[in-house]
Scaffold this active site. Structure first.
Site, PDB file in Angstrom:
ATOM      1  N   ASP A 258       0.859  -1.174   0.000  1.00 11.86           N
ATOM      2  CA  ASP A 258       0.000   0.000   0.000  1.00 11.86           C
ATOM      3  C   ASP A 258       0.898   1.228   0.000  1.00 11.86           C
ATOM      4  O   ASP A 258       2.063   1.151   0.407  1.00 11.86           O
ATOM      5  CB  ASP A 258      -0.888  -0.028   1.251  1.00 11.86           C
ATOM      6  CG  ASP A 258      -1.714   1.224   1.401  1.00 11.86           C
ATOM      7  OD1 ASP A 258      -2.417   1.580   0.448  1.00 11.86           O
ATOM      8  OD2 ASP A 258      -1.624   1.856   2.471  1.00 11.86           O
ATOM      9  N   ASP A 260      -0.141   5.137   0.791  1.00 12.50           N
ATOM     10  CA  ASP A 260      -0.380   6.128   1.844  1.00 12.50           C
ATOM     11  C   ASP A 260      -0.518   5.469   3.209  1.00 12.50           C
ATOM     12  O   ASP A 260      -1.365   4.591   3.405  1.00 12.50           O
ATOM     13  CB  ASP A 260      -1.643   6.933   1.523  1.00 12.50           C
ATOM     14  CG  ASP A 260      -1.542   7.643   0.186  1.00 12.50           C
ATOM     15  OD1 ASP A 260      -0.587   8.405  -0.002  1.00 12.50           O
ATOM     16  OD2 ASP A 260      -2.411   7.407  -0.680  1.00 12.50           O
TER      17      ASP A 260
END
Length: 440
Positions: A258, A260
């Site tokens: 991922d 952020d």
């Protein structure tokens, strides 16, 4: 290879950086790699790929190459030669190739490259795009001193970024690896046998004219071994099995990341490059992934596009900042997949064409499936690392082991099941635990 059975090897380099090995007595492409001439590795690989005819463009000490390979029969191929009386650059000898190439498309390789890859995939990409030329491209650990390729989301080349430019901007880490599939029509652009640079004098001009020049993005092993240190590194990687394992005919292991809250500091969805700030330890974590042989692939929802809060151009700039910051420290991600959609309406400036319930938005698995298809990934040996239970849910949906890091939402969004295979303080801790699992 299915349709291409002719290859050209640019084998005319002097190899001044290899003088401690060659002593100016053997040509650069004949430098020994683990006791075997580099050029012989290339010929053996080409034969295995189905190449039947090879044209070698030779210059400095070229007679020693011809003495070694002769007509190629002992190596299972037909070999012809073009002797440069004076250096013609990387494309001047194309003038003489016109009479040597009798097929529509051919393979071109620089003679200082060590490679092992699934050429069927590159060939399929070339013909799918009806390309005049397809370059093999990949990220590397030193983009700051490399010539870079600029391309769109479909792989079409839109420009070249010279290493001599003053780069006061964020840039994509995408390097020309020195391997091409070329349509014979391109040879007609070389009108005289004069010194010509393939990229600067031919490809760059064709790109400006809008020609179909494409970059095939591959994480496979294709490296310039033009220095002693690079040869030594290649020998170690050859002995360890890393080079062979990176061939996309083999199932790949991936660590999906991922973005952020996992790689960069969680500030909600960011809409400009200035807001991207790496979490401490991220660079070290990506370095460990690169060393492990696993693919580092970013998987990120970016609804700011559909909401009209960020343009595609600025999103690319954000990702270029990420790649630049990593590249400055000698590390890289292999690819970034993003979902620009968002199902909810009512945002000022939103893009209606992107406001729908897509198959790529996490926790759905569309981005994972695209990566699997592109890189032949074995999900049973792969991991997803994220800061949200949405990441964990996607991992379960895709059949991947999951790692939850405590640097973003930390799984407290309350919408999905919080259970995971591994919990970690941050990305570096997560990667260390994953690699330990790899080796157990």
């Amino acid at each position: 290879m299915k349709n291409i059975d002719v290859a050209v090897i640019m084998a005319g380099g002097k190899g001044s950086r290899l003088r401690s090995i060659t002593n100016d007595e053997i040509p650069k492409p004949m430098v020994p790699v683990n006791g075997k001439p580099l050029l012989e590795y290339q010929v053996d690989k080409l034969k295995a790929y189905g190449i039947k005819k090879i044209v070698m463009i030779v210059g400095h000490l070229g007679e020693k190459i011809e003495d070694h390979f002769k007509d190629g029969k002992d190596f299972g191929v037909d070999i012809d030669y073009i002797f440069e009386k004076e250096p013609l650059g990387t494309a001047g000898a194309f003038y003489y190739l016109k009479d040597k190439i009798d097929t529509k498309d051919f393979l071109l390789i620089f003679g200082d490259v060590f490679f092992d890859l699934d050429f069927d995939r590159m060939e399929a990409f070339h013909f799918k795009n009806s390309a005049l030329t397809t370059l093999l491209a990949h990220p590397n650990g030193h983009p700051y001193d490399s010539d870079l390729i600029q391309m769109d989301d479909n792989g079409k080349v839109v420009g070249f970024d010279s290493k001599h430019n003053v780069r006061d901007y964020w840039y994509d880490n995408m390097v020309n690896a020195g391997m091409y599939i070329i349509n014979k029509r391109l040879l007609d652009l070389v009108k005289k046998p004069i010194k010509t640079d393939f990229e600067r004098d031919i490809l760059a001009n064709q790109v400006k004219l809008g020609a179909n020049i494409y970059a095939y993005h591959s994480p496979e092993y294709v490296k310039d071994v033009g220095t002693v240190d690079r040869i030594n590194a290649t020998v170690e990687e050859l002995k360890s099995g890393l080079i062979q394992s990176k061939n996309l005919k083999n199932k790949q292991r991936a660590i999906f990341l991922d973005r952020d809250g996992t790689m960069n500091v969680s500030k909600g969805f960011i809409s400009k490059a200035d807001d991207l700030e790496l979490i401490p330890g991220t660079i070290e974590a990506i370095k460990d992934i690169n060393k492990s042989g696993a693919l580092a692939i970013v998987i990120t929802n970016q609804p700011v596009i559909a909401r009209g809060e960020c343009s595609f151009e600025e999103l690319h700039n954000i990702h270029n900042k990420l790649k630049t910051l990593l590249g400055e420290k000698g590390v890289f991600v292999d690819d970034i997949f993003y979902c620009p959609h968002h199902p909810d309406k009512g945002f000022e400036g939103e893009l209606p064409e992107l406001k729908f319930d897509c198959e790529c938005r996490k926790p759905k698995t569309g981005m994972i499936e695209e990566a699997v298809e592109k890189y032949n990934i074995d999900l049973s040996k792969s991991y997803m690392v994220g800061d949200s239970t949405m990441d964990l849910e996607m991992a379960r949906n895709a059949g991947i082991k999951s790692v939850l890091v405590n640097t973003g939402f930390a799984g407290n969004d309350g919408k999905y099941d919080r259970s995971c295979d591994i919990e970690a303080e941050d990305l570096l801790d997560a990667v260390e635990k994953i690699i330990k699992d790899f080796t157990e």
